[in-house]
Design a protein around this motif. Structure first.
Motif, PDB file in Angstrom:
ATOM      1  N   LYS A  12       0.826  -1.215   0.000  1.00 24.74           N
ATOM      2  CA  LYS A  12       0.000   0.000   0.000  1.00 24.74           C
ATOM      3  C   LYS A  12       0.857   1.260   0.000  1.00 24.74           C
ATOM      4  O   LYS A  12       0.426   2.310  -0.442  1.00 24.74           O
ATOM      5  CB  LYS A  12      -0.923   0.012   1.226  1.00 24.74           C
ATOM      6  CG  LYS A  12      -2.054  -0.996   1.095  1.00 24.74           C
ATOM      7  CD  LYS A  12      -2.982  -0.906   2.275  1.00 24.74           C
ATOM      8  CE  LYS A  12      -4.159  -1.848   2.091  1.00 24.74           C
ATOM      9  NZ  LYS A  12      -4.982  -1.951   3.280  1.00 24.74           N
ATOM     10  N   THR A  13       2.045   1.172   0.575  1.00 23.65           N
ATOM     11  CA  THR A  13       2.896   2.360   0.682  1.00 23.65           C
ATOM     12  C   THR A  13       4.350   2.030   0.322  1.00 23.65           C
ATOM     13  O   THR A  13       4.769   0.869   0.413  1.00 23.65           O
ATOM     14  CB  THR A  13       2.904   2.931   2.123  1.00 23.65           C
ATOM     15  OG1 THR A  13       3.520   1.968   2.984  1.00 23.65           O
ATOM     16  CG2 THR A  13       1.510   3.241   2.624  1.00 23.65           C
ATOM     17  N   GLY A  57      -1.454   0.131  -4.503  1.00 22.44           N
ATOM     18  CA  GLY A  57      -1.253   1.507  -4.064  1.00 22.44           C
ATOM     19  C   GLY A  57       0.114   2.035  -4.429  1.00 22.44           C
ATOM     20  O   GLY A  57       0.261   3.117  -4.976  1.00 22.44           O
ATOM     21  N   CYS A  58       1.121   1.217  -4.173  1.00 16.70           N
ATOM     22  CA  CYS A  58       2.496   1.675  -4.279  1.00 16.70           C
ATOM     23  C   CYS A  58       3.079   1.340  -5.646  1.00 16.70           C
ATOM     24  O   CYS A  58       2.774   0.292  -6.217  1.00 16.70           O
ATOM     25  CB  CYS A  58       3.297   0.990  -3.172  1.00 16.70           C
ATOM     26  SG  CYS A  58       5.054   1.243  -3.287  1.00 16.70           S
ATOM     27  N   GLY A  59       3.918   2.201  -6.166  1.00  9.92           N
ATOM     28  CA  GLY A  59       4.539   2.003  -7.471  1.00  9.92           C
ATOM     29  C   GLY A  59       5.681   1.009  -7.453  1.00  9.92           C
ATOM     30  O   GLY A  59       6.282   0.722  -8.490  1.00  9.92           O
ATOM     31  N   LEU A  60       6.030   0.511  -6.286  1.00 11.91           N
ATOM     32  CA  LEU A  60       7.076  -0.503  -6.167  1.00 11.91           C
ATOM     33  C   LEU A  60       6.445  -1.836  -5.776  1.00 11.91           C
ATOM     34  O   LEU A  60       5.435  -1.862  -5.084  1.00 11.91           O
ATOM     35  CB  LEU A  60       8.077  -0.115  -5.069  1.00 11.91           C
ATOM     36  CG  LEU A  60       8.926   1.125  -5.283  1.00 11.91           C
ATOM     37  CD1 LEU A  60       9.710   1.448  -4.015  1.00 11.91           C
ATOM     38  CD2 LEU A  60       9.875   0.945  -6.456  1.00 11.91           C
ATOM     39  N   GLY A 116      10.577   6.803  -3.704  1.00  9.97           N
ATOM     40  CA  GLY A 116       9.204   6.372  -3.982  1.00  9.97           C
ATOM     41  C   GLY A 116       8.711   6.782  -5.343  1.00  9.97           C
ATOM     42  O   GLY A 116       7.535   6.659  -5.658  1.00  9.97           O
ATOM     43  N   GLY A 172      10.395   5.747  -8.243  1.00 13.07           N
ATOM     44  CA  GLY A 172      10.995   4.874  -9.243  1.00 13.07           C
ATOM     45  C   GLY A 172      11.680   3.715  -8.567  1.00 13.07           C
ATOM     46  O   GLY A 172      11.759   3.649  -7.336  1.00 13.07           O
ATOM     47  N   ALA A 173      12.164   2.772  -9.405  1.00  9.85           N
ATOM     48  CA  ALA A 173      12.864   1.615  -8.838  1.00  9.85           C
ATOM     49  C   ALA A 173      14.307   1.578  -9.311  1.00  9.85           C
ATOM     50  O   ALA A 173      14.992   0.590  -9.138  1.00  9.85           O
ATOM     51  CB  ALA A 173      12.144   0.339  -9.227  1.00  9.85           C
ATOM     52  N   GLY A 232       3.590   9.306  -4.658  1.00 14.91           N
ATOM     53  CA  GLY A 232       4.225   8.133  -5.254  1.00 14.91           C
ATOM     54  C   GLY A 232       3.357   6.897  -5.144  1.00 14.91           C
ATOM     55  O   GLY A 232       3.737   5.833  -5.624  1.00 14.91           O
ATOM     56  N   ILE A 233       2.208   7.018  -4.515  1.00 10.64           N
ATOM     57  CA  ILE A 233       1.295   5.865  -4.393  1.00 10.64           C
ATOM     58  C   ILE A 233      -0.133   6.294  -4.749  1.00 10.64           C
ATOM     59  O   ILE A 233      -0.484   7.460  -4.635  1.00 10.64           O
ATOM     60  CB  ILE A 233       1.327   5.215  -2.978  1.00 10.64           C
ATOM     61  CG1 ILE A 233       0.932   6.214  -1.890  1.00 10.64           C
ATOM     62  CG2 ILE A 233       2.695   4.640  -2.692  1.00 10.64           C
ATOM     63  CD1 ILE A 233       0.848   5.594  -0.499  1.00 10.64           C
ATOM     64  N   ARG A 234      -0.928   5.334  -5.221  1.00  9.11           N
ATOM     65  CA  ARG A 234      -2.344   5.535  -5.556  1.00  9.11           C
ATOM     66  C   ARG A 234      -2.564   6.758  -6.457  1.00  9.11           C
ATOM     67  O   ARG A 234      -3.422   7.612  -6.187  1.00  9.11           O
ATOM     68  CB  ARG A 234      -3.189   5.646  -4.285  1.00  9.11           C
ATOM     69  CG  ARG A 234      -2.999   4.485  -3.311  1.00  9.11           C
ATOM     70  CD  ARG A 234      -3.894   4.598  -2.118  1.00  9.11           C
ATOM     71  NE  ARG A 234      -5.258   4.256  -2.472  1.00  9.11           N
ATOM     72  CZ  ARG A 234      -5.753   3.029  -2.472  1.00  9.11           C
ATOM     73  NH1 ARG A 234      -4.998   2.012  -2.128  1.00  9.11           N
ATOM     74  NH2 ARG A 234      -6.998   2.800  -2.806  1.00  9.11           N
ATOM     75  N   THR A 235      -1.788   6.778  -7.534  1.00  8.89           N
ATOM     76  CA  THR A 235      -1.795   7.927  -8.442  1.00  8.89           C
ATOM     77  C   THR A 235      -3.191   8.303  -8.954  1.00  8.89           C
ATOM     78  O   THR A 235      -3.503   9.479  -9.101  1.00  8.89           O
ATOM     79  CB  THR A 235      -0.863   7.635  -9.634  1.00  8.89           C
ATOM     80  OG1 THR A 235       0.462   7.589  -9.127  1.00  8.89           O
ATOM     81  CG2 THR A 235      -0.962   8.702 -10.728  1.00  8.89           C
ATOM     82  N   GLN A 286      -2.889   5.972   4.173  1.00  9.88           N
ATOM     83  CA  GLN A 286      -1.979   5.064   4.888  1.00  9.88           C
ATOM     84  C   GLN A 286      -0.776   5.840   5.413  1.00  9.88           C
ATOM     85  O   GLN A 286      -0.181   6.630   4.685  1.00  9.88           O
ATOM     86  CB  GLN A 286      -1.463   3.957   3.960  1.00  9.88           C
ATOM     87  CG  GLN A 286      -2.452   2.837   3.709  1.00  9.88           C
ATOM     88  CD  GLN A 286      -3.333   3.128   2.506  1.00  9.88           C
ATOM     89  OE1 GLN A 286      -3.009   3.983   1.692  1.00  9.88           O
ATOM     90  NE2 GLN A 286      -4.450   2.443   2.413  1.00  9.88           N
ATOM     91  N   MET A 287      -0.464   5.560   6.671  1.00  9.96           N
ATOM     92  CA  MET A 287       0.747   6.142   7.261  1.00  9.96           C
ATOM     93  C   MET A 287       1.964   5.398   6.709  1.00  9.96           C
ATOM     94  O   MET A 287       1.882   4.198   6.457  1.00  9.96           O
ATOM     95  CB  MET A 287       0.711   5.996   8.782  1.00  9.96           C
ATOM     96  CG  MET A 287      -0.150   7.017   9.475  1.00  9.96           C
ATOM     97  SD  MET A 287       0.576   8.670   9.417  1.00  9.96           S
ATOM     98  CE  MET A 287       1.925   8.529  10.592  1.00  9.96           C
ATOM     99  N   GLU A 316       2.805   7.901   4.520  1.00 11.22           N
ATOM    100  CA  GLU A 316       2.629   8.776   3.355  1.00 11.22           C
ATOM    101  C   GLU A 316       1.411   9.684   3.490  1.00 11.22           C
ATOM    102  O   GLU A 316       1.347  10.733   2.848  1.00 11.22           O
ATOM    103  CB  GLU A 316       2.535   7.927   2.080  1.00 11.22           C
ATOM    104  CG  GLU A 316       3.879   7.432   1.558  1.00 11.22           C
ATOM    105  CD  GLU A 316       4.331   6.110   2.163  1.00 11.22           C
ATOM    106  OE1 GLU A 316       3.799   5.721   3.232  1.00 11.22           O
ATOM    107  OE2 GLU A 316       5.218   5.452   1.591  1.00 11.22           O
TER     108      GLU A 316
END
Lengths: 88, 381
Positions: free
Chosen positions: A23-24, A54-57, B32, B34-35, B226-229, B237-238, B240
């Motif tokens: 999720k994060t 949720g998370c891009g990773l 957060g 990119g990889a 960086g999440i849930r675009t 969510q903590m 973030e």
């Protein structure tokens, strides 16, 4: 790019992987940290577009490794993670 | 130069802090986002510091720590994100404007505030909080240590009051984090607000907020995470949830290096050195004719601060002379603590605040005391 590298890319074969989503970003980093400490093989990669999370990773590992470490990884319901088979 | 303004910011940082910031500036991408290696370097660095902070404050899980720019941002998040019209909140006259001003804003929106007065030494006690509890009390919000007098409040006892009455306990640790042991579990702290650039010895522009598991705070900011675009709402969510926008990666890495330094030296050792310097300065100046010192020096432990005035002299003039004539940096004026000054009767005069770091030396303390003695002798001439 070297010819060797080009050749390697041309010959790339798709494989089945286990993909663990989060999720994060923090949860993803915590998983990487835990796996490093326990010697669990796998790595964080960008989340494939075919998986919604949720998370891009996401954490990618081989199915046989996942089977071996499943208990330690503690994924699934209530963990904030989801597990997929994904060919890539 | 003798720097005695560490309660404003600890100017001298450990060498490894400077190295960590420089390294980060040369190697960090955006965490957060990119990889690739640069992004992962940032994400790993930031996660590591998150975990360090969680361990440092006994918070357990790294996801309970969100990074902010400073205590002010953390306190704004806590006050505006938790209180609702009709809620009652208990606070004290010791507070900094970073607590008071967000509370005044919430007062305009219907939050009721009880501001506890202090005794003649500037102290407020746990029983004062207990007496102020009402049916609609939602939270206690207070400082752990006064930035003006250095008085230390008993966070564990105040936390016990909050726990007994089912209240949220929001603790402002701006002056204490890095110097005193803070255990959020033991102190029953629901929300801890801290800055990175004072006792934690990190760079300015770093800080954070600990939020107890299960407690949700309405975020102050929303945006990139960086999440849930594709969600319209900012993720809840903590950590973030409270971190919209790119984090201060280099600063956070510097803060991590500072935490490693503090862990190596030990907060007990840092406190011991700073208290030794503070008490030596206090002893040297307390009997100088015309000197008035503020705060409770009978406390077994207190923040390394000695605040004083010379007669009725404007504190700004005294601070100016200490710098111009003796090369000593102190803070004068109101210190963003209006109610504390009002309680001490120093609203117009202000006060001269000296605040010590473990990097200060006893020679510096003696030199500063001699300067105060000399200025006191010249007072009125």
């Amino acid at each position: 790019m070297t010819e060797n590298k080009r050749d390697h890319i041309r010959k790339r074969i798709k494989k089945d992987y286990i993909i663990i989503t989060f999720k994060t970003t923090t949860a993803a980093m915590a998983m990487e940290n835990r796996c490093l400490k326990k010697g669990i093989p796998g790595r964080l990669i960008p989340l494939p577009g075919g998986i919604a999370a949720g998370c891009g990773l996401c954490f990618r590992m081989l199915p046989e490794e996942y089977a071996k470490w499943e208990k330690e990884l503690g994924c699934g319901e209530g963990s904030g993670t989801e597990v997929y088979h994904y060919v890539m | 130069m003798i720097y005695l303004d560490n309660a404003a910011t600890s100017m001298r940082k450990p060498e490894e802090v400077i190295r960590a910031v420089t390294d980060a500036l040369q190697t960090m991408g955006n965490a957060g986002r990119g990889a690739h290696q640069a992004s992962m370097t940032a994400a790993r660095g930031i996660f590591g510091v998150r975990q360090q902070l969680a361990d440092f404050f006994h918070a357990g899980d790294a996801s309970r720590i969100s990074f902010t720019a400073n205590s002010t941002e953390s306190l704004n998040i806590a006050v505006k994100g938790l209180l609702l019209p009709g809620d009652h909140v208990i606070t004290t006259v010791l507070e900094h404007n970073s607590v008071l001003r967000p509370l005044y804003e919430m007062q305009e929106r219907g939050v009721d505030i009880t501001c506890l007065d202090c005794d003649e030494t500037g102290m407020v006690y746990a029983e004062d909080f207990e007496k102020a509890v009402r049916d609609n009390t939602r939270a206690i919000i207070c400082t752990h240590g006064s930035n003006l007098t250095g008085n230390l409040l008993d966070a564990e006892e105040i936390g016990a009051v909050a726990d007994r009455h089912g209240l949220l306990f929001i603790l402002d640790a701006s002056q204490t984090a890095g110097i005193f042991d803070i255990d959020v579990e033991k102190m029953k702290v629901d929300v801890l607000c801290f800055t990175g650039h004072k006792g934690l010895l990190g760079p300015q522009g770093t800080g954070g907020i600990y939020v107890r598991e299960g407690l949700r705070i309405r975020p102050l900011k929303s945006g990139g995470s960086g999440i849930r675009t594709f969600d319209r709402a900012h993720p809840d969510q903590m950590p973030e949830a409270l971190e919209a926008g790119t984090l201060n990666g280099p600063g956070i890495c510097g803060l991590g290096a500072a935490l490693s330094y503090i862990e190596r030296v030990g907060t007990h050792q840092i406190l011991r050195q700073e208290e030794t310097l503070m008490r030596a300065f206090y002893r040297e100046i307390k009997d100088i004719p015309g000197i008035r010192i503020y705060g409770n020096f009978r406390q077994p432990h207190r923040c390394p601060i000695v605040t004083f005035n010379i007669g009725e002299e404007d504190s700004a003039l005294v601070a100016g002379r200490l710098y111009d004539e003796y090369d000593i940096c102190v803070r004068a004026g109101g210190h963003c603590a209006p109610l504390m000054h009002q309680a001490l009767g120093t609203r117009s005069q202000g006060a001269v605040r000296t605040s010590f770091s473990h990097y200060n030396t006893m020679d510096e303390v003696m030199e500063a005391a001699a300067a105060v003695r000399e200025e006191s002798r010249l007072y009125g001439r």
